[in-house]
Design an enzyme around this catalytic site. Structure first.
Site, PDB file in Angstrom:
ATOM      1  N   HIS A   1      -1.243  -1.270  -4.375  1.00  0.00           N
ATOM      2  CA  HIS A   1      -2.021  -1.020  -3.890  1.00  0.00           C
ATOM      3  C   HIS A   1      -1.939   0.741  -3.705  1.00  0.00           C
ATOM      4  O   HIS A   1      -1.547   1.429  -2.701  1.00  0.00           O
ATOM      5  CB  HIS A   1      -2.387  -1.379  -2.585  1.00  0.00           C
TER       6      HIS A   1
ATOM      7  N   HIS B   1      -8.462   0.892  -4.774  1.00  0.00           N
ATOM      8  CA  HIS B   1      -9.338   1.241  -2.956  1.00  0.00           C
ATOM      9  C   HIS B   1      -9.848   2.421  -3.725  1.00  0.00           C
ATOM     10  O   HIS B   1      -8.734   3.273  -2.384  1.00  0.00           O
ATOM     11  CB  HIS B   1      -8.182   0.434  -2.400  1.00  0.00           C
TER      12      HIS B   1
ATOM     13  N   MET C   1     -11.915  -5.510   4.350  1.00  0.00           N
ATOM     14  CA  MET C   1     -10.824  -4.626   6.003  1.00  0.00           C
ATOM     15  C   MET C   1     -10.911  -5.716   6.880  1.00  0.00           C
ATOM     16  O   MET C   1     -11.642  -6.346   7.756  1.00  0.00           O
ATOM     17  CB  MET C   1     -11.696  -3.622   5.744  1.00  0.00           C
TER      18      MET C   1
ATOM     19  N   ASP D   1      -4.475   3.619  -2.078  1.00  0.00           N
ATOM     20  CA  ASP D   1      -5.486   4.405  -1.223  1.00  0.00           C
ATOM     21  C   ASP D   1      -6.285   5.667  -1.734  1.00  0.00           C
ATOM     22  O   ASP D   1      -5.617   6.274  -1.371  1.00  0.00           O
ATOM     23  CB  ASP D   1      -5.266   3.938  -0.308  1.00  0.00           C
TER      24      ASP D   1
ATOM     25  N   GLY E   1       0.642  -2.360   3.951  1.00  0.00           N
ATOM     26  CA  GLY E   1       1.407  -0.643   4.582  1.00  0.00           C
ATOM     27  C   GLY E   1       2.959  -0.449   5.206  1.00  0.00           C
ATOM     28  O   GLY E   1       3.879  -1.154   4.963  1.00  0.00           O
TER      29      GLY E   1
ATOM     30  N   ASP F   1      -6.968  -6.419   3.813  1.00  0.00           N
ATOM     31  CA  ASP F   1      -6.199  -5.414   3.859  1.00  0.00           C
ATOM     32  C   ASP F   1      -6.422  -4.882   5.027  1.00  0.00           C
ATOM     33  O   ASP F   1      -7.567  -4.295   5.590  1.00  0.00           O
ATOM     34  CB  ASP F   1      -6.967  -3.888   3.008  1.00  0.00           C
TER      35      ASP F   1
ATOM     36  N   MET G   1     -12.203   4.758  -1.532  1.00  0.00           N
ATOM     37  CA  MET G   1     -12.431   4.996   0.306  1.00  0.00           C
ATOM     38  C   MET G   1     -13.191   5.964   0.038  1.00  0.00           C
ATOM     39  O   MET G   1     -13.301   7.314   0.474  1.00  0.00           O
ATOM     40  CB  MET G   1     -11.718   4.646   0.995  1.00  0.00           C
TER      41      MET G   1
ATOM     42  N   MET H   1      -8.948   8.355  -0.216  1.00  0.00           N
ATOM     43  CA  MET H   1      -9.647   8.639   0.923  1.00  0.00           C
ATOM     44  C   MET H   1     -10.314   9.930   0.346  1.00  0.00           C
ATOM     45  O   MET H   1      -9.748  11.434  -0.013  1.00  0.00           O
ATOM     46  CB  MET H   1      -9.393   8.900   1.613  1.00  0.00           C
TER      47      MET H   1
ATOM     48  N   SER I   1       0.654  -1.231  -0.200  1.00  0.00           N
ATOM     49  CA  SER I   1      -0.030  -0.177   0.293  1.00  0.00           C
ATOM     50  C   SER I   1       0.868   0.964   0.723  1.00  0.00           C
ATOM     51  O   SER I   1       1.582   1.366   0.746  1.00  0.00           O
ATOM     52  CB  SER I   1      -0.625  -0.164   0.764  1.00  0.00           C
TER      53      SER I   1
END
Ligand code: DX5
Ligand code: ZN
Length: 214
Positions: free
Chosen positions: A32, A65, A136, A34, A196, A174, A67, A36, A7
């Protein structure tokens, strides 16, 4: 299958190119990414302009991913930014079936993400559409949190559901993954592990990726 998706949330944002090049030369399988929005999760990370730059340097598929609330609004943007796999939260979509079809139609692999408090049985009507389901194992929003032990039983439940309805669907986990729990997660039925802090806070990230895959 035993894949590792480090991540980039834990990478050096001031020098992403350096960390991506390190991952290009490692045994990892996906990167990966992320995203957000500060609404679905309390944190804000980065959006599609940064993903575009990550794509320029990455030699492995981007596992994006989202979010964010109502992620269907941004499917075309993330395709354009270079996402190869796009996962959206069950909890963030009013019309999940529509969003999954939109991701597939845009030419990406699609997946649903479940928060720790969301039951696997809620995937009964969408798992057929998924290339991957992401469980998750922490409440999303931050790196470096403690792994939630209940995840093992969710992996086993999900494996059963996939065996019945979509055996090709991959199971990704994850949050709080490290070299101690990785073998147990693969043994429980996970196919892809996101990591991560375990990778980027390690003195030897490439070696840690090798260890995670073992
Ligand atoms: C958390 C993110 C994770 C995070 C994992 O909301 O979805 O991908 O980067 O970080 P670690 O492996 O440190 O828990
Ligand atoms: Zn993630």
């Amino acid at each position: 299958m035993k894949l590792i998706s480090p991540s980039l949330l834990s990478a050096d944002f001031g020098n992403l190119q350096h960390d991506i090049e390190m991952l290009n030369g490692s045994d990892c399988d996906w990167l990966h990414v992320d995203v957000m929005d500060g609404l679905f999760v309390p944190n804000i990370s980065f959006g599609q302009p940064v993903v575009k730059h990550i794509k320029k340097h990455a030699q492995k598929p981007l596992d994006v991913h989202l979010m964010i609330m109502d992620p269907g609004r941004y499917v075309a943007d993330f395709k354009e930014a270079g996402a190869d796999i796009l996962t959206v939260h069950y909890e963030a979509c009013t019309h999940l079936d529509r969003v999954l079809h939109a991701i597939k139609d845009a030419g990406m692999k699609c997946g649903v993400v479940l928060n720790p408090g969301t039951s696997v049985c809620l995937l009964e009507d969408t798992v057929q559409l998924c290339d991957v389901v992401l469980l998750m194992s922490v409440n999303p929003g931050f790196g470096g949190q403690k792994f939630i032990e209940n995840t093992y039983s969710k992996i086993r439940q999900l494996r059963q559901l996939c065996d019945q309805k979509n055996p090709a669907c991959m199971i990704e986990v994850d949050g709080g993954v490290n070299t101690e729990n990785a073998p147990k997660l693969f043994a429980a039925g996970a196919d892809v592990l996101v990591a991560g802090n375990a990778v980027f806070r390690s003195p030897n990230p490439c070696e840690t990726i090798k260890q995670l895959k073992k």
